[in-house]
Enzyme design. Structure first.
Site, short mmCIF file in Angstrom:
data_model
loop_
_atom_site.label_atom_id
_atom_site.label_comp_id
_atom_site.label_asym_id
_atom_site.label_seq_id
_atom_site.Cartn_x
_atom_site.Cartn_y
_atom_site.Cartn_z
N CYS A 1 1.35 3.17 -10.09
CA CYS A 1 1.58 2.90 -8.67
C CYS A 1 1.10 1.48 -8.40
O CYS A 1 -0.09 1.19 -8.58
CB CYS A 1 0.81 3.92 -7.83
N CYS B 1 6.12 -0.62 -1.56
CA CYS B 1 6.07 -0.17 -2.96
C CYS B 1 5.92 -1.41 -3.84
O CYS B 1 6.83 -2.25 -3.90
CB CYS B 1 7.35 0.57 -3.30
N1 LIG Z 1 4.55 6.50 -2.30
C1 LIG Z 1 3.87 5.40 -1.64
C2 LIG Z 1 4.78 4.17 -1.58
C3 LIG Z 1 5.17 3.69 -2.95
C4 LIG Z 1 3.97 3.24 -3.70
C5 LIG Z 1 4.16 3.00 -5.19
N2 LIG Z 1 5.39 3.46 -5.79
C6 LIG Z 1 3.92 1.54 -5.53
O1 LIG Z 1 4.35 1.07 -6.59
O2 LIG Z 1 3.25 0.86 -4.71
C7 LIG Z 1 3.52 5.80 -0.22
O3 LIG Z 1 4.21 6.63 0.36
O4 LIG Z 1 2.55 5.24 0.30
#
Ligand SMILES: N[C@H](CCC[C@H](N)C(=O)O)C(=O)O
Length: 257
Positions: free
Chosen positions: A197, A74
């Site tokens: 994200c 993340c």
């Molecule tokens: N939910 C994403 C991981 C967190 C990504 C996001 N919150 C970031 O800031 O990179 C997944 O399962 O691939």
């Protein structure tokens, strides 16, 4: 079980962060993590982060999606936990920590955090989209009228139909200027649109360079939760020295009863 938690947001991607250096948290309790992240019955967050001791690095980052399951990397969470490490006095400005995809460096200056992402070895360019892994898997697709686009329905369909059980995060992009793009993301494991994200905007910046939409290696990504910067160097067929930069804010401290 009573414990202190901190609520953070990184350009609207929000997290519960817990200092787990005493290793008290029941890490296999998926139901508890999902309850803490629940927007009605819990604190409410896109994910939960544990800051833990590490034998060599400054700390270890453990990340769960709001569905309660351990997740891939993340980016926004990495920026927020670095800010938290400085708040705890574990680091001053620079840090090296271990996450699920390996070691990361970060620099924390007030509420601005620059996080070094893993190298990207492969960018898969298809006719209508690009797929790459920036620590988490990302589908990147250009659309028109992004602000009116049905991110939830289209994102969920692509996440399930194209990527099956493993799934993928899905980013919809509109170019605003030579090195400025707007991005909205359907996030795996949250199973909804998030306000930004980190690994997603990193994927978008690299995908836009790879497909010739920009020739700049420093790109601004505008998300509903705020602006992020991504810079990188193309080395051979891959990308190195990839940095994700933006704000990380501690919103409140609480006690879970
Ligand atoms: N939910 C994403 C991981 C967190 C990504 C996001 N919150 C970031 O800031 O990179 C997944 O399962 O691939």
């Amino acid at each position: 079980m009573e414990f202190t938690f901190y609520k953070y947001q990184g350009t609207g991607n929000d997290f519960v962060i817990i200092d787990n250096r005493e290793d008290f948290f029941p890490k296999k309790n998926t139901e508890l993590v999902a309850k803490i992240c629940d927007r009605r019955f819990g604190v409410g967050a896109d994910g939960l982060l544990l800051l833990e001791n590490h034998p060599d690095a400054d700390f270890r980052m453990v990340y769960y999606n709001s569905d309660g399951n351990l997740s891939s990397m993340c980016g926004n969470g990495g920026r927020c936990i670095s800010h938290f490490a400085k708040f705890l006095g574990i680091i001053s400005e620079k840090t090296t920590f271990e996450a699920v995809d390996g070691m990361h460096e970060a620099t924390v200056k007030n509420d601005w955090v620059s996080l070094k992402m893993n190298n990207v070895e492969k960018v898969n360019v298809s006719e209508n989209f690009t797929f790459l892994n920036t620590g988490s898997p990302h589908h990147v697709e250009i659309v028109t009228e992004l602000q009116d686009f049905d991110v939830f329905t289209n994102g969920r369909n692509i996440r399930n139909k194209t990527y099956g059980k493993e799934g993928s995060n899905v980013n919809f992009v509109e170019q605003n200027d030579h090195a400025i793009f707007s991005v909205r993301t359907y996030e795996r494991g949250v199973e909804d649109e998030t306000l930004s994200c980190g690994t997603g905007v990193t994927a978008v910046a690299i995908a836009m360079f790879e497909t010739g939409k920009t020739s700049e290696n420093k790109v601004t990504l505008k998300t509903p939760g705020g602006e992020l910067q991504v810079r990188f160097e193309k080395i051979g067929s891959g990308y190195e020295n990839v940095y994700l930069e933006g704000s990380a804010i501690q919103v409140f401290k609480g006690i879970w009863k």
